[in-house]
Design a protein around this motif. Structure first.
Motif, PDB file in Angstrom:
ATOM      1  N   CYS A   1       0.835  -1.210   0.000  1.00 16.41           N
ATOM      2  CA  CYS A   1       0.000   0.000   0.000  1.00 16.41           C
ATOM      3  C   CYS A   1       0.869   1.259   0.000  1.00 16.41           C
ATOM      4  O   CYS A   1       1.512   1.568   1.000  1.00 16.41           O
ATOM      5  CB  CYS A   1      -0.929  -0.050   1.204  1.00 16.41           C
ATOM      6  SG  CYS A   1      -1.605   1.510   1.722  1.00 16.41           S
ATOM      7  N   GLY A   2       0.891   1.956  -1.119  1.00 15.55           N
ATOM      8  CA  GLY A   2       1.718   3.163  -1.249  1.00 15.55           C
ATOM      9  C   GLY A   2       1.393   4.246  -0.245  1.00 15.55           C
ATOM     10  O   GLY A   2       2.289   4.767   0.431  1.00 15.55           O
ATOM     11  N   PRO A   3       0.106   4.621  -0.125  1.00 14.89           N
ATOM     12  CA  PRO A   3      -0.234   5.676   0.831  1.00 14.89           C
ATOM     13  C   PRO A   3       0.119   5.309   2.279  1.00 14.89           C
ATOM     14  O   PRO A   3       0.394   6.189   3.088  1.00 14.89           O
ATOM     15  CB  PRO A   3      -1.752   5.832   0.660  1.00 14.89           C
ATOM     16  CG  PRO A   3      -2.022   5.349  -0.717  1.00 14.89           C
ATOM     17  CD  PRO A   3      -1.047   4.243  -0.961  1.00 14.89           C
TER      18      PRO A   3
ATOM     19  N   LYS B   1       2.762   3.736   3.128  1.00 19.08           N
ATOM     20  CA  LYS B   1       4.180   4.069   3.186  1.00 19.08           C
ATOM     21  C   LYS B   1       4.338   5.585   3.342  1.00 19.08           C
ATOM     22  O   LYS B   1       5.185   6.070   4.085  1.00 19.08           O
ATOM     23  CB  LYS B   1       4.829   3.576   1.893  1.00 19.08           C
ATOM     24  CG  LYS B   1       6.326   3.635   1.893  1.00 19.08           C
ATOM     25  CD  LYS B   1       6.835   3.125   0.540  1.00 19.08           C
ATOM     26  CE  LYS B   1       8.322   3.361   0.414  1.00 19.08           C
ATOM     27  NZ  LYS B   1       8.790   3.083  -0.953  1.00 19.08           N
TER      28      LYS B   1
END
Lengths: 109, 315
Positions: free
Chosen positions: A34-36, A38
């Motif tokens: 999950c990018g967000p 991070k």
């Protein structure tokens, strides 16, 4: 920069370390894909420093720990849930800013 | 003139990182300010197949890691803090941070980016995080074996609909027109995928839920008929809205939607102030555009700092 003030909890530990915690507890439900999640990582670590001794900041990897997110109906990450005396005070979904997280945490103080 | 930095870059997506790379290599005393970790909307992207040089494609995650490593190699100074407001008047610009700090500079590149647009229908806000999502990469794995909907017909919508078929049994694309805007190769993949269905000339009217989250989407067709779609998730991928809350809209010229107006050299209406990436008013928002504009904005800023050219403020 790893931060030892952030508590990493598992399904097994959740009742003991979050529900049973004498401090209010903010849990960041996240996953490695999950990018967000991070993106807000550094903010979570800052909050752990700033609220040290007043609020326990914790993280739970939803990939490794499916039971707790299921119990709280989590279907989006990052989701941050604030607990006090074992009860849900409020929650936020999405990579919000530090100001909003401060506002959330203050609901338990 | 005294200022803390020659150049400040606000935002650490592809535009900001590219500007930062050029600044670091140009030995400009520069600072990049980012509120979270670098990445911007690329972090919402599962897979990037159209960034030149990555012949096999690359995950959004990894692309940003590489861009960040690239600016780090040349020693760009970065600060992780949220900006609360900007004063762009006068030769010295001031950046106000949420933590109360202030930083000044002689030139500034605005790369604040954009975020997914919302539909604005009943139930959307209430059910966000409980079935309503704007990030397929983040939330797709929660829908294993379920039936879901995707709203939109552009590249992002169709690309992510394809990604979601890895988890969901069925993905229904709801699009308000009778054809897609997505790149042809993406369309071809979607039409060939038997897990993807389409509702054409259709708009979402209402998102409904039970105690567990979304369980129904009310759809209206252009001919006036309606239908119910029993899905547990709805991914809204209908374009972007500008991240302009921190921008001084009384000082900067923006378009009707709130994106910054700038010329081909990325100059805004204020000398020494540049815009790059998705926050710019433009037709096409691509990662490669953002990176190109970041480079261009930084070179314009260098010229400005050297006194060789003062922003004309003309578009």
């Amino acid at each position: 920069m790893a931060n030892d003030k952030v508590l990493h909890v598992t399904d097994d530990e959740f009742d003991n370390k979050v529900v049973g915690n004498s401090l209010p507890c903010l849990v960041d439900f996240w996953a490695p894909w999950c990018g967000p999640c991070k993106a807000i990582g550094p903010v979570i670590e800052e909050l752990a420093e700033e609220f040290d001794g007043k609020v326990q900041i914790a993280k739970m990897n939803v990939d490794d720990n499916p039971a707790t997110p299921g119990k709280f109906g989590i279907r989006a990450i990052p989701t941050l849930i604030l607990f006090k005396d074992g009860e849900v005070v409020d929650k936020i979904t999405g990579a919000v800013g530090k100001a909003q997280l401060n506002e959330l945490i203050n609901k338990a103080l | 003139m005294q200022a803390d930095y020659q150049l400040i870059i606000v935002g650490g997506g592809p535009a900001g990182l590219s500007a930062g790379l050029y600044a670091a290599r140009g030995r400009v005393k520069a600072l990049l300010i980012e509120k979270g970790a670098p990445g911007g909307q690329v972090l919402l992207t599962d897979w990037v197949d159209n960034y030149p040089g990555f012949a096999e494609g690359i995950s959004g995650f990894e692309l940003i890691d590489k861009m960040t490593a690239h600016v780090d190699r040349f020693g760009l100074e970065k600060k992780f803090a949220a900006v609360s407001k900007l004063d762009l008047r006068g030769p010295v610009k001031t950046v106000f941070l949420e933590n109360g700090e202030q930083v000044t500079c002689l030139s500034i590149i605005l790369c604040t980016g954009a975020r997914p647009r919302t539909l604005g229908v009943e139930g959307e806000k209430e059910l966000t995080g409980q079935g309503v999502s704007y990030c397929a990469t983040c939330d797709g794995p929660f829908y294993k074996g379920q039936e879901i909907a995707v709203v939109g017909g552009g590249n992002t919508a169709i690309q992510e609909a394809l990604h979601l078929t890895k988890f969901a049994d069925k993905v229904t694309v709801i699009h308000r027109r009778d054809e897609l805007r997505a790149t042809k190769i993406v369309q071809e993949k979607a039409f060939a995928n038997d897990r993807i269905d389409f509702l054409w000339n259709a708009q979402v009217k209402k998102i409904e839920g039970n105690g567990n989250g979304v369980n129904n989407v009310k759809v209206a067709f252009n001919d006036g008929s309606t239908t119910d779609l029993a899905v547990t998730g709805i991914f809204i991928l209908i374009g972007v809205a500008p991240n302009n809350e921190i921008l001084p809209l009384d000082q900067l010229q923006v378009d009707d939607a709130g994106f910054i107006l700038s010329n081909t050299e990325m100059e805004t209406s204020i000398p020494g102030v540049y815009a790059a990436g998705d926050i710019r008013s433009k037709n096409f928002r691509q990662i490669v555009n953002a990176a190109g504009e970041g480079a261009n904005a930084e070179l314009s800023a260098e010229q400005f700092l050297a006194g060789r050219k003062h922003g004309t403020g003309q578009h």
